[in-house]
Design an enzyme around this catalytic site. Sequence first.
Site, short mmCIF file in Angstrom:
data_model
loop_
_atom_site.label_atom_id
_atom_site.label_comp_id
_atom_site.label_asym_id
_atom_site.label_seq_id
_atom_site.Cartn_x
_atom_site.Cartn_y
_atom_site.Cartn_z
N GLU A 129 -1.02 -16.63 76.64
CA GLU A 129 -2.39 -16.26 77.05
C GLU A 129 -2.36 -14.78 77.39
OE1 GLU A 129 -4.94 -18.36 77.01
OE2 GLU A 129 -3.67 -20.05 76.40
N LYS A 192 -12.26 -0.34 69.27
CA LYS A 192 -13.59 -0.27 69.82
C LYS A 192 -14.12 -1.69 70.00
CE LYS A 192 -17.48 0.31 67.06
NZ LYS A 192 -17.79 -0.87 66.28
N LYS A 226 -10.19 6.83 57.34
CA LYS A 226 -10.59 6.90 55.92
C LYS A 226 -10.23 8.27 55.35
CE LYS A 226 -14.67 4.03 56.94
NZ LYS A 226 -14.90 2.87 56.12
N HIS A 284 -18.69 5.76 65.49
CA HIS A 284 -18.48 6.14 64.09
C HIS A 284 -19.34 7.34 63.67
CE1 HIS A 284 -16.18 2.58 63.95
NE2 HIS A 284 -17.13 1.73 63.66
N LYS A 376 -27.94 -2.78 59.11
CA LYS A 376 -27.48 -3.93 58.32
C LYS A 376 -28.61 -4.32 57.37
CE LYS A 376 -23.76 -4.84 60.97
NZ LYS A 376 -22.43 -4.47 60.48
C1 BG6 Z 1 -17.46 -1.73 62.67
C2 BG6 Z 1 -18.74 -2.36 63.12
O1 BG6 Z 1 -16.91 -0.95 63.69
O2 BG6 Z 1 -17.71 -0.93 61.52
C3 BG6 Z 1 -19.33 -3.20 62.03
O3 BG6 Z 1 -18.49 -3.17 64.28
C4 BG6 Z 1 -19.51 -2.38 60.76
O4 BG6 Z 1 -20.58 -3.76 62.42
C5 BG6 Z 1 -18.21 -1.66 60.40
O5 BG6 Z 1 -19.85 -3.25 59.71
C6 BG6 Z 1 -18.44 -0.68 59.27
O6 BG6 Z 1 -17.21 -0.19 58.86
P1 BG6 Z 1 -16.89 0.10 57.33
O7 BG6 Z 1 -15.53 0.69 57.33
O8 BG6 Z 1 -16.96 -1.24 56.64
O9 BG6 Z 1 -17.96 1.01 56.86
#
Ligand code: BG6
Length: 533
Positions: A129, A192, A226, A284, A376
């Site tokens: 745990e 995160k 990336k 991001h 989204k």
């Molecule tokens: C994550 C988010 O940190 O990044 C997600 O929690 C999102 O909601 C993702 O989809 C996007 O990352 P990438 O690399 O797929 O563009």
Amino acid sequence: MSTTPNTPTSASREPSCKVSAGPHEAPSSPAGKHPAPPCTLVIFGAGGDLTKRLLMPALYNLAVDGLLDDGMKIIGVNHGERETSVWREDLHTSLQQFAADKASTFHAGKLDDTAWDWVAQRLEYMAGEFETDDTFTKLKQKLNQSPGCNVIFYLAVSSRFFKPIVEHLGKAGLLKEGEGDASGFRRIVIEKPFGTDLASARDLNVHILSYANESQVYRIDHFLGKDTVQSILAVRFANALFEPIWRREYIDSVQITAAETIGVEGRGKFYEQTGAFRDMLPNHLFQLLGMVAMEPPNSFDAEAVRDKKAEISDAIQPLTADDVVFGQYEKGPAGVGYREEPDVAPDSTTETYAAARVYVENWRWAGVPFYLRTGKRLAARRTEISVQLKPVPFRLFRDTPVDALTPNVLTLRIDPAHGTSFDFNVKTPGPVMQIGAVQSSFDYADFFAERANVGYETLLYDCMLGDETLFQRADSIETSWCAVDDVLHPKTGGAIPVHGYPAGSEGPAEADALLARDGHAWRPLKRDAVEKK
Ligand code: BG6
């Protein structure tokens, strides 16, 4: 960054974990790279999605490249008894599935059995745990079998476990670096979300830093792993063409987009508490903004780069309700509405789209709007940065007024297309002097052999080397949250309204209005017809 690794610390240079190399040797490393120092990687959350989707593919890729030391060990900690052989088999199965799935970021095709066997024989499962002393006593006993061992504790767990895990590690003496048995490095990698607002991020930093030094803490933002994101600095600082015009005198505006076509993908519970803004903006998208806006560092040393990035997050003018637009997808061409998704309240007001106008208040950028958007279930998957230049100063072509000329736009494409494009004007063929807009593009795939890289390879490798360039420092995390605090906790005016947009569309009309106010417009998400990729 792995291209220019920091000088490893003395601890990281010392091979300290002694396990037998086994029959499978990792293939040799790519030119200019050397295997990371030996270490034990302890993954909390061994049974979770992150481990199988991203960490294992990244470790496998590093093994393929021969960038892991033979002395490496991987201990997976998770609740629930399980044999190591079962864990290995589960990971192998999911790795094979991702490798075969064209939609997966790890679309490697067939797995290299030698590399997988190399990783597999270093895996060990430990049931435990995350909040009980017993787990950490057991872990300590295991780690004590290799005194002086370098250890990375990877917290691939829900954020509610960050504090208890760090506290237990600290109290068990597992974060001590020094002499004798503690001569190896001890590092913590934290995913995160790092807090949910300024107060909680500060509190988390204080908590972690009461058990570890800042130099031991590696806060991950996977966007920085990336190649196309790291390449922003290469484009800016390795070319004489761009830097002279990279300033308010020549740049009209910048758009930073992270648009997704997927919905919440079974993460309704998480998303209900988080929303698009917290999920993507202060982390991001601000990271991308930092890469675009930072001053040139004196070197690529971690602190030099992070100092320059910290200056930018500090210079972001705090956002107000007027600077943001929230949206939520409703039933549309791409499917059901957000409120119909599993684990989402039927009257939810959580935003699945966020747009913001951001100003960086410094000498270089004063007055240049940075428009950020994410969402989204949008019309296209597109992560990119478009830098729009100011118009030419004077009407030279009599039949083409200056404001009818297509603006010059440099687009840095992060995902899924990898490369750059530049929109500019030429004379159209024929006897009349007419101006036509054209685009010139560069695609990574045309120049380099691209691999199914999941983005965590560089981050894991850098952490093993002790290179913190791509990781976030406590101060930057806090200044980023600080810039959005008034949106999250409005002092006046109440909550930000959430506007509907059809699933599969370009986003809410109100986001268009945000830019129209300044005489700007979003670059369409769906424009593949005019682009090579
Ligand atoms: C994550 C988010 O940190 O990044 C997600 O929690 C999102 O909601 C993702 O989809 C996007 O990352 P990438 O690399 O797929 O563009």
